[in-house]
Motif scaffolding. Sequence first.
Motif, PDB file in Angstrom:
ATOM      1  N   ARG A   1      15.828 -20.039  45.934  1.00 45.29           N
ATOM      2  CA  ARG A   1      14.835 -20.262  44.928  1.00 45.29           C
ATOM      3  C   ARG A   1      13.676 -19.240  44.277  1.00 45.29           C
ATOM      4  N   THR A   2      12.840 -19.547  44.243  1.00 41.49           N
ATOM      5  CA  THR A   2      12.501 -18.194  43.557  1.00 41.49           C
ATOM      6  C   THR A   2      11.137 -17.835  44.657  1.00 41.49           C
ATOM      7  N   GLU A   3      10.797 -16.923  44.471  1.00 41.60           N
ATOM      8  CA  GLU A   3      10.319 -16.256  45.131  1.00 41.60           C
ATOM      9  C   GLU A   3       8.746 -17.124  44.820  1.00 41.60           C
ATOM     10  N   PHE A   4       7.714 -16.761  45.678  1.00 42.33           N
ATOM     11  CA  PHE A   4       6.123 -17.294  45.424  1.00 42.33           C
ATOM     12  C   PHE A   4       5.303 -16.499  44.739  1.00 42.33           C
ATOM     13  N   LYS A   5       5.475 -15.941  43.477  1.00 43.23           N
ATOM     14  CA  LYS A   5       4.451 -15.273  43.069  1.00 43.23           C
ATOM     15  C   LYS A   5       4.057 -15.397  41.506  1.00 43.23           C
ATOM     16  N   SER A   6       2.698 -15.344  41.306  1.00 41.51           N
ATOM     17  CA  SER A   6       2.402 -15.386  39.639  1.00 41.51           C
ATOM     18  C   SER A   6       3.485 -14.835  38.630  1.00 41.51           C
TER      19      SER A   6
ATOM     20  N   VAL B   1      14.295  -6.789  39.927  1.00 38.53           N
ATOM     21  CA  VAL B   1      13.934  -7.644  39.297  1.00 38.53           C
ATOM     22  C   VAL B   1      12.778  -8.902  40.321  1.00 38.53           C
ATOM     23  N   LYS B   2      12.575  -8.353  41.207  1.00 38.83           N
ATOM     24  CA  LYS B   2      11.537  -8.750  41.975  1.00 38.83           C
ATOM     25  C   LYS B   2      10.304  -8.886  41.482  1.00 38.83           C
ATOM     26  N   ASP B   3       9.968  -7.655  41.108  1.00 39.85           N
ATOM     27  CA  ASP B   3       8.895  -7.197  40.422  1.00 39.85           C
ATOM     28  C   ASP B   3       7.883  -7.489  39.457  1.00 39.85           C
ATOM     29  N   ARG B   4       9.504  -7.394  38.296  1.00 38.23           N
ATOM     30  CA  ARG B   4       9.191  -7.483  36.454  1.00 38.23           C
ATOM     31  C   ARG B   4      10.771  -8.438  36.421  1.00 38.23           C
ATOM     32  N   PRO B   5      10.170 -10.062  36.267  1.00 34.69           N
ATOM     33  CA  PRO B   5      11.294 -10.787  35.867  1.00 34.69           C
ATOM     34  C   PRO B   5      10.789 -11.226  34.839  1.00 34.69           C
ATOM     35  N   LEU B   6      10.229 -10.949  34.134  1.00 37.88           N
ATOM     36  CA  LEU B   6       9.686 -11.560  32.889  1.00 37.88           C
ATOM     37  C   LEU B   6       9.897 -10.189  31.636  1.00 37.88           C
TER      38      LEU B   6
ATOM     39  N   TRP C   1       6.562 -14.870  39.131  1.00 38.36           N
ATOM     40  CA  TRP C   1       7.535 -15.580  38.626  1.00 38.36           C
ATOM     41  C   TRP C   1       7.251 -16.704  38.110  1.00 38.36           C
ATOM     42  N   LEU C   2       6.853 -17.737  38.600  1.00 35.33           N
ATOM     43  CA  LEU C   2       6.180 -18.887  38.170  1.00 35.33           C
ATOM     44  C   LEU C   2       4.520 -18.772  38.140  1.00 35.33           C
ATOM     45  N   ASN C   3       4.079 -18.622  37.130  1.00 37.55           N
ATOM     46  CA  ASN C   3       2.408 -19.265  37.189  1.00 37.55           C
ATOM     47  C   ASN C   3       1.591 -20.626  36.533  1.00 37.55           C
ATOM     48  N   GLU C   4       1.077 -21.564  37.278  1.00 36.73           N
ATOM     49  CA  GLU C   4       0.844 -22.900  37.096  1.00 36.73           C
ATOM     50  C   GLU C   4       2.203 -23.252  36.055  1.00 36.73           C
ATOM     51  N   PRO C   5       3.153 -23.993  36.281  1.00 41.03           N
ATOM     52  CA  PRO C   5       4.304 -23.723  35.056  1.00 41.03           C
ATOM     53  C   PRO C   5       4.372 -25.389  35.090  1.00 41.03           C
ATOM     54  N   ASN C   6       4.743 -26.091  33.509  1.00 41.06           N
ATOM     55  CA  ASN C   6       5.117 -27.006  33.560  1.00 41.06           C
ATOM     56  C   ASN C   6       6.153 -26.909  32.902  1.00 41.06           C
ATOM     57  N   PHE C   7       6.706 -28.287  34.174  1.00 40.41           N
ATOM     58  CA  PHE C   7       8.695 -27.754  33.869  1.00 40.41           C
ATOM     59  C   PHE C   7       8.993 -28.786  32.832  1.00 40.41           C
TER      60      PHE C   7
ATOM     61  N   VAL D   1      16.531   2.053  34.210  1.00 40.99           N
ATOM     62  CA  VAL D   1      16.349   1.254  34.720  1.00 40.99           C
ATOM     63  C   VAL D   1      17.387   1.135  35.846  1.00 40.99           C
ATOM     64  N   PRO D   2      17.515   1.021  36.943  1.00 41.09           N
ATOM     65  CA  PRO D   2      18.648   0.612  37.920  1.00 41.09           C
ATOM     66  C   PRO D   2      19.705  -0.110  37.507  1.00 41.09           C
ATOM     67  N   GLU D   3      21.108   0.623  38.056  1.00 40.85           N
ATOM     68  CA  GLU D   3      22.330   0.067  38.407  1.00 40.85           C
ATOM     69  C   GLU D   3      22.746  -0.598  39.466  1.00 40.85           C
ATOM     70  N   PRO D   4      23.767  -2.238  38.865  1.00 44.22           N
ATOM     71  CA  PRO D   4      23.768  -2.662  38.361  1.00 44.22           C
ATOM     72  C   PRO D   4      22.773  -3.082  37.374  1.00 44.22           C
ATOM     73  N   ARG D   5      22.539  -3.982  36.396  1.00 46.39           N
ATOM     74  CA  ARG D   5      21.219  -4.597  35.933  1.00 46.39           C
ATOM     75  C   ARG D   5      20.737  -5.090  35.708  1.00 46.39           C
ATOM     76  N   PRO D   6      19.148  -5.138  36.849  1.00 44.38           N
ATOM     77  CA  PRO D   6      18.145  -5.966  37.734  1.00 44.38           C
ATOM     78  C   PRO D   6      18.190  -7.720  36.667  1.00 44.38           C
ATOM     79  N   GLY D   7      18.710  -8.503  38.014  1.00 42.69           N
ATOM     80  CA  GLY D   7      19.183  -9.507  36.913  1.00 42.69           C
ATOM     81  C   GLY D   7      20.327 -10.053  36.636  1.00 42.69           C
ATOM     82  N   ALA D   8      20.871  -9.450  36.057  1.00 37.37           N
ATOM     83  CA  ALA D   8      22.536  -9.694  35.513  1.00 37.37           C
ATOM     84  C   ALA D   8      23.481  -9.755  36.307  1.00 37.37           C
ATOM     85  N   CYS D   9      24.444 -11.313  35.658  1.00 43.75           N
ATOM     86  CA  CYS D   9      25.406 -11.802  37.669  1.00 43.75           C
ATOM     87  C   CYS D   9      26.400 -11.064  38.028  1.00 43.75           C
TER      88      CYS D   9
END
Length: 782
Positions: A207-212, A403-408, A214-220, A372-380
Amino acid sequence: MHSLISLSVFWLLPLAVMLEEEAPLACVPRRHVSYHRDNAVLFREEGVFNYSTMLLREDLGLLVLGAREAVFALDISDISKKHASVKWEVTEQQVNECTNKGKDPETECKNYIRILHAMNNGKIFVCGTNAFDPLCDYLSYADKKLTFARTAEDGKGKCPFDPFQRYASIMVDDQLYSATSMNFLGSEPILIRSSPASVSSSPGSIRTEFKSSWLNEPNFVSMVQMPESEQSEVGDDDKVYLFFSETAVECDCFNKLVVSRVARVCKGDVGGRRTLQKKWTSFLKTRMDCPVLHSQLPYLIQDSYRWCDPMQHWEKCIFYAIFTPQSDTSDLSAVCAYRVSDIGKVFSEGKYKSPVTVETSFVKWVMYSGEVPEPRPGACISNEDRKAGIQSLDLPDRTLQFVKDRPLMDQPIQPMDGKPVLMRKGAAFTRIIVNQVQAADREMYHVMFIGTEEGTLLRAVNYDGEMFIIEEVELFKPPEPIKSLKFSNVTRQLYAGSNFGVAQIPLATCGRSLSCIDCVLARDPYCGWSVADGKCVFLSSSQGNIIQSVKEGNASLCPPPDPIEPVIRFFWPGSNLKLSCNSPSNLAQIIWERDNIQITSSPSLQYLQDGLLILNASINDAGHYRCLSVESSKANNYTTTVAEYRVSKDPGDFNKILLPQARTDGPSVAGLKAAVALLVISLFVLLAWNFYKGHLPLRWCCMKKNGEQPQYTRDQVALNCDMTEQDAQRPSQAENKPLMSAAPNSSSNNNHAGGAVSGSDENSAPKINLTSLQYIDDESQI
Ligand SMILES: *[C@@H]1O[C@H](CO)[C@@H](O)[C@H](O)[C@H]1NC(C)=O
Ligand SMILES: *[C@@H]1O[C@H](CO)[C@@H](O)[C@H](O)[C@H]1NC(C)=O
């Protein structure tokens, strides 16, 4: 002030650049089709509402439909045929608990079916809001029966609590990806991958981290899968994309600013070992822009559709998304199209945004320009990682913390060509489907099917940058927002769900175009004019010579149209007359001619939307009227005669009474009144004549003997019904006057503008006259 500046830099700069280019702000549907029961096949069941969840089971020939407290299995080829249905109601105890928590027992404390997904074993995974206590179960269909397994599986995180809250979900390989709220208050948003309990080999939920951040009052809004591992040289993973809108953390504006987003996760993600344990290590998101001219605030995404050409690589797939304004000041909706490859590039190569604390506690999001660290954050996980024995569990903490701190991501996604493919003023867009069709010119076109807030369905195409709405069709009466839209590749039909029912619509209804010019100017890639049949036909169902010109609208190949039979119309001097003319196209200009001379609109001759109004008609208004529709296309201007009228002064006298009365009171009563008046008058005339002639026998005897007299009255009226010009002179003055005074109603009718106008309007008027004639005939025989 500070916030204002940042807002303008954030938004207005790109818009200012856009403004230079002049584009049509909105597009008018060429044809508007009012509600008619033949517009669509409908399904609804008495007492059941909120038909908003649909699952196509082409393998079973079913449209599975989730409504409030019920699931239906409908025939996919004809949804008016119900094969099975099953109820799923909440218990009284559940309603009580829900009500005690402050929810409304009549609306919120019901079970709204929100999730219907096919599983690999053929069963259907189904979840409902269940009186603010979401619950899931399994449905199977056999022997024309839908049966619940009654497993009562917890639906938290899979299905929303609140039936009014938007959510998104898909099932991929028996794994459910759902974006919804985890708690009763709806304040804990998550994107979670979980396995239905019946699936044996479950990798555990992520699941996603509960942090603004990551998701900030979203409308899916929606979710789609992309098979990005296919033919991938680097051994990329399949992805799941999530579309939503949320409050922008990166905008340090005074007011909350909501933006549209796309986020994506990798299918093979199993979370981190210490950092991001059981959380996505591949959750990245960015802003999605759909730049609409003159708009200060970003438009918000409402739905998306993944269009892929089955013959081509997934990189050629396109996401179509609809957008509506976030302020009430505009009623413009837009469609923007995005290349999946553009989105992928931002995530795989783009810069990240990073929070920076300025002054004391103020956090600003800026582009991250550090290492930017290696492997690239957020990459598959790629082939290279696999070779090094890495799966997401083994990713280094540095990568995971990053990636936890910078998902955007820093760079927003721009639409293809930097602008919308469609804009329209009017009812807000709610859902979209795109279908590709090969037109007669052998080219492929993308037709957009768009549901609206007012229950209409638009069919639109963008021809090389030109927005074109072929038509807008009313599907529901009363108008109900379209809440879901599906397309079956097997039946080639569309399915639209609303609160009141579901509609099944074909890709095109070519028969709405009655002439060749209209068929060609409709520029519908599905339709062409068949010269052999003399009809506008669905392309694939017809071979032979087809006239179609979707890009140019070139109708010059059309055979000359059949001449139109003029309609004969009469007016009474001083009265009003309306000549109707309904142009097949909203894009055409209407021109009226009298005796081949164009009429300019004036106080006494008014152009109406659906005709021409002649006020206070006089002898000068007589003549041959023609209604012409002039429509321009790229190729040419085309003039078609829509209607013709031969207008002359009312020849008869009976019409004066009969027509207006018949129109307002209905034929029987009015006709009766008129007939009685007529009878009385003819009796008087008869009597007078008999007196004059010196015959003074008994009245009944006279009637019998002078069979000619009633006969004469009858002939007279009959002649008026035929309404030839010579008849105007026929009736005698003597009869005229009493008739006038015997009809007080007819003059008062003239005060009703509408009644007076339409009083002499219909072609059916002579018919009404005839029925009243019957009465005269009958009564004179008493
Ligand atoms: C369900 O349908 C009713 C009746 O049309 C409507 O008033 C209500 O808002 C709908 N509820 C939801 C959750 O959409
Ligand atoms: C839809 O069906 C047609 C043939 O009926 C097929 O060629 C095409 O690949 C299908 N498209 C999709 C997206 O499945």
